[in-house]
Design a protein around this motif. Structure first.
Motif, PDB file in Angstrom:
ATOM      1  N   GLY A  98      51.851  31.777  48.129  1.00  0.00           N
ATOM      2  CA  GLY A  98      51.496  32.870  49.156  1.00  0.00           C
ATOM      3  C   GLY A  98      53.262  33.565  49.431  1.00  0.00           C
ATOM      4  N   MET A  99      54.051  35.049  48.861  1.00  0.00           N
ATOM      5  CA  MET A  99      54.676  35.968  49.293  1.00  0.00           C
ATOM      6  C   MET A  99      54.588  37.125  50.204  1.00  0.00           C
ATOM      7  N   GLY A 100      55.254  37.038  50.957  1.00  0.00           N
ATOM      8  CA  GLY A 100      55.270  38.318  51.766  1.00  0.00           C
ATOM      9  C   GLY A 100      56.414  39.442  51.877  1.00  0.00           C
ATOM     10  N   TRP A 101      55.334  40.387  52.202  1.00  0.00           N
ATOM     11  CA  TRP A 101      56.722  41.747  52.904  1.00  0.00           C
ATOM     12  C   TRP A 101      57.000  41.887  54.305  1.00  0.00           C
ATOM     13  N   PHE A 102      57.731  41.612  55.713  1.00  0.00           N
ATOM     14  CA  PHE A 102      57.802  42.348  56.615  1.00  0.00           C
ATOM     15  C   PHE A 102      58.724  42.949  57.228  1.00  0.00           C
ATOM     16  N   ARG A 103      58.626  43.589  57.594  1.00  0.00           N
ATOM     17  CA  ARG A 103      59.543  45.576  58.877  1.00  0.00           C
ATOM     18  C   ARG A 103      60.054  44.824  59.349  1.00  0.00           C
ATOM     19  N   GLN A 104      61.636  45.160  60.604  1.00  0.00           N
ATOM     20  CA  GLN A 104      62.306  45.076  61.191  1.00  0.00           C
ATOM     21  C   GLN A 104      62.736  46.325  61.454  1.00  0.00           C
ATOM     22  N   SER A 105      62.666  47.224  62.408  1.00  0.00           N
ATOM     23  CA  SER A 105      63.470  48.534  63.277  1.00  0.00           C
ATOM     24  C   SER A 105      64.156  48.366  64.438  1.00  0.00           C
ATOM     25  N   PRO A 106      65.492  48.864  63.885  1.00  0.00           N
ATOM     26  CA  PRO A 106      66.052  48.509  65.689  1.00  0.00           C
ATOM     27  C   PRO A 106      65.422  48.259  67.010  1.00  0.00           C
ATOM     28  N   GLY A 107      65.221  47.326  67.790  1.00  0.00           N
ATOM     29  CA  GLY A 107      64.498  47.120  68.977  1.00  0.00           C
ATOM     30  C   GLY A 107      63.752  46.912  69.235  1.00  0.00           C
ATOM     31  N   LYS A 108      62.892  46.854  67.794  1.00  0.00           N
ATOM     32  CA  LYS A 108      61.496  45.692  67.624  1.00  0.00           C
ATOM     33  C   LYS A 108      61.579  44.639  67.372  1.00  0.00           C
ATOM     34  N   GLU A 109      60.899  43.702  67.192  1.00  0.00           N
ATOM     35  CA  GLU A 109      60.573  42.827  66.361  1.00  0.00           C
ATOM     36  C   GLU A 109      60.223  42.572  65.184  1.00  0.00           C
ATOM     37  N   ARG A 110      60.230  41.691  64.113  1.00  0.00           N
ATOM     38  CA  ARG A 110      59.925  41.678  63.253  1.00  0.00           C
ATOM     39  C   ARG A 110      58.187  41.508  62.568  1.00  0.00           C
ATOM     40  N   GLU A 111      57.783  42.533  62.332  1.00  0.00           N
ATOM     41  CA  GLU A 111      56.352  42.733  61.976  1.00  0.00           C
ATOM     42  C   GLU A 111      55.591  42.164  60.185  1.00  0.00           C
ATOM     43  N   PHE A 112      55.265  41.664  60.604  1.00  0.00           N
ATOM     44  CA  PHE A 112      54.130  42.004  58.996  1.00  0.00           C
ATOM     45  C   PHE A 112      54.136  43.492  58.253  1.00  0.00           C
ATOM     46  N   VAL A 113      54.385  43.099  56.744  1.00  0.00           N
ATOM     47  CA  VAL A 113      53.704  44.667  56.119  1.00  0.00           C
ATOM     48  C   VAL A 113      52.217  44.158  55.022  1.00  0.00           C
ATOM     49  N   ALA A 114      52.675  42.398  54.299  1.00  0.00           N
ATOM     50  CA  ALA A 114      51.285  42.662  53.087  1.00  0.00           C
ATOM     51  C   ALA A 114      52.234  41.351  52.565  1.00  0.00           C
ATOM     52  N   SER A 115      51.045  40.774  52.046  1.00  0.00           N
ATOM     53  CA  SER A 115      51.469  39.569  51.925  1.00  0.00           C
ATOM     54  C   SER A 115      50.088  39.344  50.699  1.00  0.00           C
ATOM     55  N   ILE A 116      50.382  38.342  50.139  1.00  0.00           N
ATOM     56  CA  ILE A 116      49.834  38.197  48.241  1.00  0.00           C
ATOM     57  C   ILE A 116      50.047  36.383  48.117  1.00  0.00           C
ATOM     58  N   GLY A 117      48.807  36.133  47.378  1.00  0.00           N
ATOM     59  CA  GLY A 117      48.865  34.209  47.425  1.00  0.00           C
ATOM     60  C   GLY A 117      49.546  34.510  45.904  1.00  0.00           C
ATOM     61  N   TRP A 118      49.449  33.476  45.876  1.00  0.00           N
ATOM     62  CA  TRP A 118      50.216  32.778  44.825  1.00  0.00           C
ATOM     63  C   TRP A 118      49.818  32.955  43.188  1.00  0.00           C
ATOM     64  N   ASP A 119      48.522  33.658  43.207  1.00  0.00           N
ATOM     65  CA  ASP A 119      47.887  33.368  41.855  1.00  0.00           C
ATOM     66  C   ASP A 119      48.087  35.054  41.957  1.00  0.00           C
ATOM     67  N   GLY A 120      48.439  36.081  42.947  1.00  0.00           N
ATOM     68  CA  GLY A 120      48.604  37.809  42.967  1.00  0.00           C
ATOM     69  C   GLY A 120      47.421  38.042  43.549  1.00  0.00           C
ATOM     70  N   ASP A 121      46.749  37.406  43.761  1.00  0.00           N
ATOM     71  CA  ASP A 121      45.163  37.481  44.297  1.00  0.00           C
ATOM     72  C   ASP A 121      45.958  37.459  46.037  1.00  0.00           C
ATOM     73  N   ARG A 122      44.310  38.279  46.784  1.00  0.00           N
ATOM     74  CA  ARG A 122      44.775  38.049  48.261  1.00  0.00           C
ATOM     75  C   ARG A 122      45.560  38.532  48.407  1.00  0.00           C
ATOM     76  N   ALA A 123      45.650  40.145  48.466  1.00  0.00           N
ATOM     77  CA  ALA A 123      46.346  40.934  49.238  1.00  0.00           C
ATOM     78  C   ALA A 123      45.705  41.256  50.318  1.00  0.00           C
ATOM     79  N   VAL A 124      46.655  40.839  51.813  1.00  0.00           N
ATOM     80  CA  VAL A 124      46.982  41.656  53.009  1.00  0.00           C
ATOM     81  C   VAL A 124      47.271  42.268  53.910  1.00  0.00           C
ATOM     82  N   TYR A 125      47.200  43.555  53.720  1.00  0.00           N
ATOM     83  CA  TYR A 125      47.926  44.787  54.670  1.00  0.00           C
ATOM     84  C   TYR A 125      48.173  44.982  55.871  1.00  0.00           C
ATOM     85  N   ALA A 126      48.871  45.537  56.813  1.00  0.00           N
ATOM     86  CA  ALA A 126      49.158  45.648  57.817  1.00  0.00           C
ATOM     87  C   ALA A 126      48.513  46.757  58.337  1.00  0.00           C
ATOM     88  N   ASP A 127      47.616  47.654  58.832  1.00  0.00           N
ATOM     89  CA  ASP A 127      46.622  48.331  58.739  1.00  0.00           C
ATOM     90  C   ASP A 127      47.916  49.251  58.771  1.00  0.00           C
TER      91      ASP A 127
END
Length: 123
Positions: free
Chosen positions: A32-61
């Motif tokens: 699986g692969m994912g994207w995260f992001r980090q703003s100044p002064g904040k912790e790294r946070e989850f954005v989105a992820s996807i499975g190895w097969d391009g399925d099961r995408a998950v998103y931050a609210d």
């Protein structure tokens, strides 16, 4: 595994950007692969992820319905299409490869990280 992220830049609020991330080894094609992001002064946070097969995408609210993660089944390249961008989306965006076939939200699931690409959204 090395990851190269690209596509960041400066955009006005309401605009769009497409991020890309290419991993260097084929072993990531089974993970699986994912994207995260980090703003100044904040912790790294989850954005989105996807499975190895391009399925099961998950998103931050707060990006659900505006961002879309994609990859071709078995590919080592992942994309993040970002629409209706807001100033609060401003951050360094990181791509990552998971230890597992389907990864989810937890940073601890990911063991390889890219160098990040800066996204700046002006109001």
């Amino acid at each position: 595994v090395q990851l190269q992220a690209s596509g960041g830049g400066l955009v006005q609020a309401g605009g769009s950007l497409r991020l890309s991330c290419a991993a260097s080894r084929r072993t990531s094609s089974n993970n699986g692969m994912g994207w995260f992001r980090q703003s100044p002064g904040k912790e790294r946070e989850f954005v989105a992820s996807i499975g190895w097969d391009g399925d099961r995408a998950v998103y931050a609210d707060d990006v659900q319905g505006r961002f879309a993660i994609s990859r071709t089944k078995g590919s080592s390249t992942v994309y993040l299409q970002m629409n209706s961008l807001k100033p609060e989306d401003t951050a360094v965006y990181y791509c990552a490869v998971s230890r597992f076939a389907y990864s989810g939200r937890s940073l601890s699931n990911y063991n390889y990280w890219g160098q990040g690409t800066l996204v700046t959204v002006s109001s």
